[in-house]
Scaffold this active site. Structure first.
Site, mmCIF file in Angstrom:
data_model
loop_
_atom_site.group_PDB
_atom_site.id
_atom_site.type_symbol
_atom_site.label_atom_id
_atom_site.label_comp_id
_atom_site.label_asym_id
_atom_site.label_seq_id
_atom_site.Cartn_x
_atom_site.Cartn_y
_atom_site.Cartn_z
ATOM 1 N N VAL A 18 44.152 43.901 38.057
ATOM 2 C CA VAL A 18 42.575 43.858 38.360
ATOM 3 C C VAL A 18 42.006 45.322 38.406
ATOM 4 C CG1 VAL A 18 40.957 43.123 40.165
ATOM 5 C CG2 VAL A 18 42.794 41.746 39.830
ATOM 6 N N GLU A 19 42.783 46.200 38.931
ATOM 7 C CA GLU A 19 42.461 47.498 39.056
ATOM 8 C C GLU A 19 42.330 48.178 37.578
ATOM 9 O OE1 GLU A 19 41.020 49.343 41.271
ATOM 10 O OE2 GLU A 19 41.313 47.884 43.001
ATOM 11 N N SER A 20 43.368 48.107 36.789
ATOM 12 C CA SER A 20 43.598 49.072 35.558
ATOM 13 C C SER A 20 44.156 48.430 34.501
ATOM 14 C CB SER A 20 44.261 50.205 36.161
ATOM 15 O OG SER A 20 45.781 49.923 36.353
#
Length: 334
Positions: free
Chosen positions: A114-116
């Site tokens: 989700v982040e990166s």
């Protein structure tokens, strides 16, 4: 408002990628400082690492229509789980090992998606960087050095340990509720507490689904939960999910003095470009003059480097410097 109150971490929206993804490595393993706590002897021979994620501790967040909607959106891409597997493969074993070692839900191993999208070089428009998307202030608070030589937020191992320390801190601070902790990871704990106070004053519930939070956060948590659900139930949803061998892929080599990546690559017998991609926190191709003197290498290639370091009188192995000390402090020494 201080960075701590605003929120430690921002998500990698419209990520700018610096560098390129390193090539796939073959059978490798991960070794901790002075011991091989993730060696192939402890791996599930022939097993699927995704099964380890599925069988591990869960976040324990109840189902909600917003998760169902996020799941429906993910399913529109029939190749999503194949692409997820490709992105996660180089780092997933390391992340799962660290989560299990600290007793956290293995579903958190999906948070870097989700982040990166599991990119340790990802940079967000708001200056968050690394696989776990730490803001500068947060990285410092979690023991990740940042200077002209090194950025611990891009260090694959150090940032993972820093993220685990921070997630544990958020979980304790926000009622032992993982949905709230994840919201705090995205929007900041102060924003979550403020929303809870407003609901409490209005006589409303204070669980995540009832709070008035930024739109980004209201989509962020359901997306992670939807990914976790899709990984668990991919067959029921008619999607293929390639396995990942449950074998560690990386190992750590430590020295008592500065390590030059070019020289280390020669000693290991691996391309310099590959070693550079495994150590994106090293800005100058060398470890910091003051340490930590630690590099990640494809497992099975570390012993020749250790031999070379021993001959040079620089073989190390005395701990993992600031980030591990910070992690041990936050986790009560575990």
């Amino acid at each position: 408002m201080s960075a701590r109150e605003y929120g430690y971490v921002r998500p990698a929206v419209d990520i700018r990628v610096i560098g390129r993804e390193h090539g796939q490595t073959q059978r490798v393993y991960f070794a901790g400082s002075g011991s091989r706590y993730g060696s192939t002897a402890g791996a599930r021979s022939g097993g699927d690492l995704w099964d380890r994620v599925r069988d591990g501790a869960r976040l324990g967040v109840r189902s909600h229509p917003r998760v169902d909607r996020a799941l429906s959106a993910l399913k529109r891409d029939s190749d999503y789980l194949t692409d997820l597997t490709r992105r996660a493969r180089p780092y997933l074993h390391l992340i799962v090992e660290e989560l299990e070692r600290h007793g956290l839900p293995t579903e958190l191993a999906l948070l870097p998606e989700v982040e990166s999208r599991y990119n340790p070089r990802a940079v967000s428009p708001k200056s968050a960087t690394g696989m776990w998307q730490f803001m500068p202030y947060t990285g410092t608070q979690m023991g990740l050095k940042q200077n002209s030589w090194y950025d611990g937020r891009n260090d694959i191992l150090a940032s993972t340990r820093g993220a685990i320390a921070y997630l544990r801190e958020l979980h304790r601070e926000l009622d032992g509720d993982w949905a709230l902790a994840l919201a705090g990871y995205n929007a900041g704990p102060a924003r979550v507490r403020a929303a809870q106070r407003a609901n409490r004053a209005a006589g409303k519930p204070i669980d995540f689904w009832s709070l008035d939070l930024p739109s980004e956060t209201e989509h962020y948590v359901p997306k992670l939960l939807a990914i976790a659900r899709l990984v668990r139930e991919h067959t029921a949803h008619g999607l293929d999910m390639p396995p990942i061998a449950d074998q560690p892929r990386l190992e750590v080599v430590e020295a008592s003095g500065q390590i030059d990546l070019a020289e280390a690559a020669k000693a290991c017998g691996v391309p310099f470009a590959q070693l550079r991609e495994l150590n994106p926190g090293l800005k100058r191709g060398k470890t910091l003059p003051s340490g930590p003197h630690r590099v990640l290498v494809p497992a099975g290639t570390g012993d020749p480097l250790r031999t070379a370091l021993a001959k040079a009188g620089k073989l190390g192995g005395s701990g993992l410097a600031a980030t591990e000390q910070r992690t041990r402090t936050l986790s009560g020494g575990s």
